[in-house]
Enzyme design. Structure first.
Site, PDB file in Angstrom:
ATOM      1  CG  ASN A 195     -12.639 -41.984  28.009  1.00 20.09           C
ATOM      2  OD1 ASN A 195     -12.040 -43.072  28.344  1.00 20.09           O
ATOM      3  ND2 ASN A 195     -12.436 -41.705  26.722  1.00 20.09           N
ATOM      4  CG  ASP A 218      -3.000 -44.043  19.944  1.00 20.85           C
ATOM      5  OD1 ASP A 218      -2.610 -43.633  20.917  1.00 20.85           O
ATOM      6  OD2 ASP A 218      -3.839 -43.370  19.187  1.00 20.85           O
ATOM      7  CG  HIS A 275      -4.336 -41.128  23.182  1.00 19.35           C
ATOM      8  ND1 HIS A 275      -4.551 -42.204  22.043  1.00 19.35           N
ATOM      9  CD2 HIS A 275      -5.557 -40.776  23.673  1.00 19.35           C
ATOM     10  CE1 HIS A 275      -5.947 -41.937  21.907  1.00 19.35           C
ATOM     11  NE2 HIS A 275      -6.707 -41.312  22.681  1.00 19.35           N
ATOM     12  CD  GLU A 331      -9.916 -42.200  23.535  1.00 20.56           C
ATOM     13  OE1 GLU A 331      -9.017 -41.089  22.871  1.00 20.56           O
ATOM     14  OE2 GLU A 331     -11.129 -41.464  24.034  1.00 20.56           O
ATOM     15  CD  GLU A 375      -9.866 -35.835  25.675  1.00 24.95           C
ATOM     16  OE1 GLU A 375      -9.870 -34.650  25.541  1.00 24.95           O
ATOM     17  OE2 GLU A 375      -9.706 -36.947  25.106  1.00 24.95           O
TER      18      GLU A 375
END
Ligand code: G3I
Length: 410
Positions: free
Chosen positions: A190, A258, A226, A256, A149
């Site tokens: 990432n 979701d 996300h 990750e 990030e």
């Protein structure tokens, strides 16, 4: 479960069950994985039973335990108690691990983020951290998220202690240092919101360019994934975005995943949309050579980080709070099964596997006919080849056809 037995029969002689990791591997991915909540696995037997099922999840990621604040809370003092929960759980279950994360502005102890550093002293701090943490997990990590990030959502560089001290030089520096301590782990950049192919994605391309131009090793880019129900890009657009990175010679993965509902509780229609969104994400990975796997950021809505961060949002995962498989789970299994068996996935390409015996599609099940006998709960299975359980759904749910092996109460 009977669904798995039925699909295993279909997939013979490959001895594959209908669970997500087995299907993913059969479909050509390296793994289907999940983040592991360190507290949940220690305190919830149902959680532990599912998260340790290698057929469902081939790879685990520590949700928090390997982050800097956990592993080196004070300078030179290392603690692996939380990170080892995931590593030991995976080892005992024959699963792999992804490792997360080394150089990140968040969950970074104050002694690092508020320190007064020169380039030399901060290089030494990062080097010592990597030497110890990567050394501790050496040989176990399929990949390390080396830098996490570094970019704001508008595409500008994120203000962090690392950026303030080094500018963008912290990117190649971090990857060069990481390579010293685990030569076999894939080294990843990432980040989230790369999926929309906008200014942030452009900057992530630049991240790879900067690292490569400096002669530093980078093996992969993690798309955190996300995402939001109804706002997830199409399968084709996602694949196009992934290919911008594989064209640079790195692999990609969803790390990750979701997909949250913006308003709660979600309607049945929203659950179906969520399932389609999940299928598009997983399908895009299947469509791109160089997309190696998908990791969901937790599997049950019982423990997701989402409601605590996004007020009013939730239910972002593939199992509900009672460990029932949701429409999203079925969609993921369907898109993986379609690729694994050579059946054409909706809206995507397929690979025909000549040695696989296909079954004909089962008729759509829509019955909730009255009568005696057990009724299936919401999200439960109610039909499919070889399935012999309840075919009626509890009111007001309807038994809905998903694929030849699975119908579900929605
Ligand atoms: O460990 C403490 C505990 O001692 C304390 O009592 C409790 C009180 O709030 O907090 C606990 O720490 C929490 C930690 O998770 C462990 O549960 C933090 O408050 C909480 O902020 C932290 O949230 C994590 C978040 O990263 C922090 O940024 C989430 O669980 C985790 O899912 C989330 O994961 C990140 C990825 O690492 C990077 N990408 C985004 C993703 C979602 O934010």
């Amino acid at each position: 479960m009977r669904f798995e037995v039925a699909l295993a029969a279909v997939l013979a002689p490959f001895t594959v069950t209908a669970q997500l990791n087995d299907l993913a591997v059969r479909a050509g991915l390296k793994y289907f994985g999940t983040a592991l909540g360190e507290s949940a696995v220690n305190n919830d037997a149902n959680y532990k039973r599912i998260v340790t099922n290698k057929s469902e999840f081939g790879q685990l990621v520590a949700e928090n335990g390997q982050k800097w604040e956990s592993t080196e809370p004070s300078r030179g003092s290392f603690n692996y108690a939380s990170g080892d929960i995931t590593a030991n759980t995976a080892k005992a279950s024959g699963q792999g691990i992804r490792c997360h994360t080394l150089v990140w502005h968040s969950q970074l102890p104050n002694w690092v983020s508020s320190g007064s550093w020169t380039k030399d002293t901060l290089t030494s701090v990062i080097d010592t951290h990597m030497s110890n943490v990567m050394g501790h997990y050496k040989g176990q990590c399929y990949a390390w998220d080396v830098v996490n990030e570094a970019i704001n959502d508008d595409g500008t560089w994120r203000d962090s202690v690392f950026y303030r001290v080094f500018g963008t030089d912290f990117l190649p520096l971090s990857f060069k240092l990481a390579k010293k301590y685990d030569t076999n782990a894939k080294l990843y950049y990432n980040d989230y919101n790369l999926e929309y192919n906008g200014a942030k994605t452009n900057r992530a391309v630049e991240v790879v360019n900067i690292i490569q131009a400096a002669g530093a090793p980078i093996d992969g880019v993690g798309f955190q994934g996300h995402l939001i129900v109804g706002s997830t890009p199409s399968r084709a657009n996602l694949a196009t975005t992934l290919r911008r990175f594989t064209a640079l010679g790195v692999e990609v993965a969803y790390t990750e995943l979701d997909i949250r509902h913006s308003s709660m509780p979600p309607s049945s229609a929203a659950q179906v949309t969520q399932g389609n969104d999940y299928a598009n994400v997983v399908g895009s990975c299947l469509d791109v050579a160089g997309c190696v796997g998908v990791t969901v950021w937790g599997f049950t809505d019982k423990y997701s980080w989402v409601p605590g961060t996004f007020n009013g949002a939730g239910d972002a995962l593939i199992y509900d709070t009672n460990y029932n498989k949701k429409a999203a789970w079925t969609s993921v299994s369907s898109v993986l099964a379609a690729k694994a068996t050579g059946a054409p996935p909706a809206g995507g390409s397929s690979t025909t596997l000549a040695t696989v015996t296909k079954t004909s599609a089962a008729p759509a099940v829509t019955s909730t006919a009255a009568g005696s006998g057990p009724e299936q709960v919401r999200w439960g299975q109610c039909g499919g080849n070889g399935y012999t359980g309840p075919t009626k759904c509890q009111s007001p749910y309807t038994c809905t056809y998903s694929n030849p092996w699975y119908s579900q109460c929605l």
